[in-house]
Design an enzyme around this catalytic site. Structure first.
Site, mmCIF file in Angstrom:
data_model
loop_
_atom_site.group_PDB
_atom_site.id
_atom_site.type_symbol
_atom_site.label_atom_id
_atom_site.label_comp_id
_atom_site.label_asym_id
_atom_site.label_seq_id
_atom_site.Cartn_x
_atom_site.Cartn_y
_atom_site.Cartn_z
ATOM 1 N N ASP A 7 2.575 -22.027 -5.390
ATOM 2 C CA ASP A 7 3.928 -21.425 -5.106
ATOM 3 C C ASP A 7 4.399 -21.836 -3.693
ATOM 4 O O ASP A 7 3.605 -22.207 -2.768
ATOM 5 C CB ASP A 7 3.869 -19.985 -5.077
ATOM 6 C CG ASP A 7 5.311 -19.519 -4.955
ATOM 7 O OD1 ASP A 7 5.999 -19.606 -5.947
ATOM 8 O OD2 ASP A 7 5.515 -18.677 -4.126
ATOM 9 N N GLU A 9 7.617 -20.924 -0.572
ATOM 10 C CA GLU A 9 8.747 -20.452 -0.045
ATOM 11 C C GLU A 9 9.764 -21.480 0.790
ATOM 12 O O GLU A 9 9.405 -22.318 1.463
ATOM 13 C CB GLU A 9 8.569 -19.263 0.634
ATOM 14 C CG GLU A 9 7.668 -18.061 -0.036
ATOM 15 C CD GLU A 9 8.413 -17.580 -1.352
ATOM 16 O OE1 GLU A 9 9.642 -17.863 -1.498
ATOM 17 O OE2 GLU A 9 7.692 -17.057 -2.261
ATOM 18 N N GLU A 52 20.273 -15.476 2.321
ATOM 19 C CA GLU A 52 19.987 -15.108 0.838
ATOM 20 C C GLU A 52 18.357 -15.367 0.587
ATOM 21 O O GLU A 52 17.696 -14.561 -0.081
ATOM 22 C CB GLU A 52 20.700 -15.902 -0.117
ATOM 23 C CG GLU A 52 22.230 -15.470 -0.023
ATOM 24 C CD GLU A 52 23.137 -15.985 1.043
ATOM 25 O OE1 GLU A 52 22.570 -16.756 1.531
ATOM 26 O OE2 GLU A 52 24.159 -15.969 1.025
ATOM 27 N N HIS A 158 8.269 -11.733 -2.032
ATOM 28 C CA HIS A 158 7.613 -12.936 -2.329
ATOM 29 C C HIS A 158 7.158 -13.453 -1.124
ATOM 30 O O HIS A 158 7.481 -13.445 0.177
ATOM 31 C CB HIS A 158 8.540 -13.874 -2.872
ATOM 32 C CG HIS A 158 9.454 -13.555 -3.948
ATOM 33 N ND1 HIS A 158 8.825 -14.304 -5.293
ATOM 34 C CD2 HIS A 158 10.321 -12.803 -4.268
ATOM 35 C CE1 HIS A 158 9.808 -13.731 -6.258
ATOM 36 N NE2 HIS A 158 10.728 -12.897 -5.797
ATOM 37 N N ASP A 163 1.885 -14.655 -4.296
ATOM 38 C CA ASP A 163 2.425 -15.017 -5.679
ATOM 39 C C ASP A 163 1.591 -16.247 -6.675
ATOM 40 O O ASP A 163 1.611 -16.171 -7.768
ATOM 41 C CB ASP A 163 3.975 -15.723 -5.460
ATOM 42 C CG ASP A 163 5.008 -14.730 -5.272
ATOM 43 O OD1 ASP A 163 4.621 -13.571 -5.275
ATOM 44 O OD2 ASP A 163 6.239 -14.995 -5.386
#
Length: 258
Positions: A7, A9, A52, A158, A163
Site C-alpha cells: 500500500d 500514501e 484532502e 489510513h 493497511d
C-alpha cells in the site's frame, strides 16, 4: 509463491498532476504464510501535501520534511518487491505512482534502471477481485473487513503498513485462508512494523506464527477401540470390506513404530 501485499500514501490522487508518494508499506507472504518481513518507508515528496489527502492519512508536510527522497530508497524498495506477485487494493492507483516515481528516477539517472512494475512483478488487484465476488456492494478495505469479520477497529487513519497488514488478512479470507490478529504494545515487532504510528500497537498475525499441525498417533488401547467400532459397524451392515485394507496398513505402521 512469494507475494508482497503493498500500500502507498500520496500527496494527492494523480501523479500526472505532479503528486508524489510519501509512504510505502509492504508485507511479505510465502505460500500463504506471512514471513514477518516488512518494508516501511516515509518519503520526502519535494512538494506540499494536499489538505484532502492529509485528512485521509494524517501525514503532514512536517512529518516527511526530513525523510529521504525516493531516489535514496528506490533500490532497496525495488529489491524487496522484485519478482514477487504484488497484492494491492486498487492496484492501478499504487502502481501508477510507483511507475511515475521510477520513470522520474530513470530519467534523472539517464538510463532505465527500474520498472515498469508490470514487467518485473505480477499484479493482483483485490478491488477488482472483490467487485467480481460481491457485485453491487461496497468493496472498500473497511467494507471488506466488516464482511469478513476482520478486526480493524484500531484503524482511524489510513497508513501504508497498517493497511498492507489488514489487506493481507482480507486477501487470505477472500481466498479461503484463516487469519487472526493479536495486538501487543510490548512486542519487539512494534519497532519493525512502525507501531508508534498506529497508537503504540504492534500488529502480529497468527498466520505468520502458526506452527505445523502435530500428528497424534493413537495408543494401543485407542487403536483397539477403533477396530472394535469398525467390527460393530461391519456386523450391523453385513459384508463390508471398505475399511480392512486401510486398517491393516495402519495397524502394521503402528506396530513398526513401537
Amino acid at each position: 509463491m512469494r507475494q508482497i501485499i503493498l500500500d502507498t500514501e500520496t500527496t494527492g490522487i494523480d501523479p500526472r498532476a505532479g503528486h508524489r508518494m510519501i509512504e510505502i508499506g509492504a508485507v511479505e507472504m510465502v505460500n500463504r504464510r506471512l514471513t514477518g518481513n516488512t518494508y516501511h518507508q516515509y518519503i520526502n515528496p519535494e512538494r506540499e501535501i494536499e489538505a484532502e489527502a492529509m485528512a485521509v492519512h494524517g501525514i503532514t508536510n512536517e512529518r516527511v520534511a526530513n525523510e529521504p527522497l525516493f531516489a535514496d530508497i528506490a533500490d532497496a524498495f525495488w529489491d524487496f518487491i522484485d519478482g514477487a506477485e504484488l497484492i494491492i487494493h486498487n492496484a492501478p492507483f499504487d502502481v501508477g505512482f510507483i511507475d511515475h516515481e521510477t520513470q522520474r528516477l530513470n530519467k534523472a539517472r539517464g538510463k532505465p534502471v527500474l520498472g515498469p512494475v508490470a514487467e518485473r512483478c505480477g499484479i493482483l488487484d483485490t478491488l477488482t477481485m472483490a467487485r467480481k465476488m460481491h457485485p453491487g456492494q461496497r468493496n472498500s478495505l473497511d467494507a471488506l473487513c466488516k464482511r469478513y469479520t476482520i478486526d480493524n477497529g484500531h484503524r482511524v487513519l489510513h497508513g501504508a503498513l497498517l493497511d498492507a497488514e489488514i489487506l493481507a488478512d482480507v486477501y487470505l479470507a477472500m481466498t479461503g485462508g484463516q487469519t487472526a490478529l493479536i495486538l501487543d504494545s510490548s512486542d519487539d515487532h512494534s519497532q519493525r512494523s512502525g507501531a508508534e504510528d498506529t497508537g503504540g500497537l504492534s500488529i502480529r498475525r497468527l498466520s505468520a506464527e502458526r506452527a505445523r499441525l502435530s500428528v497424534v498417533v493413537p495408543d494401543v488401547g485407542e487403536w483397539q477401540a477403533h477396530l472394535d467400532k469398525l467390527e460393530r459397524i461391519r456386523q450391523a451392515a453385513g459384508e463390508c470390506q471398505w475399511d480392512r485394507l486401510d486398517s491393516q496398513n495402519a495397524q502394521a505402521s503402528e506396530t513398526e513404530s513401537h
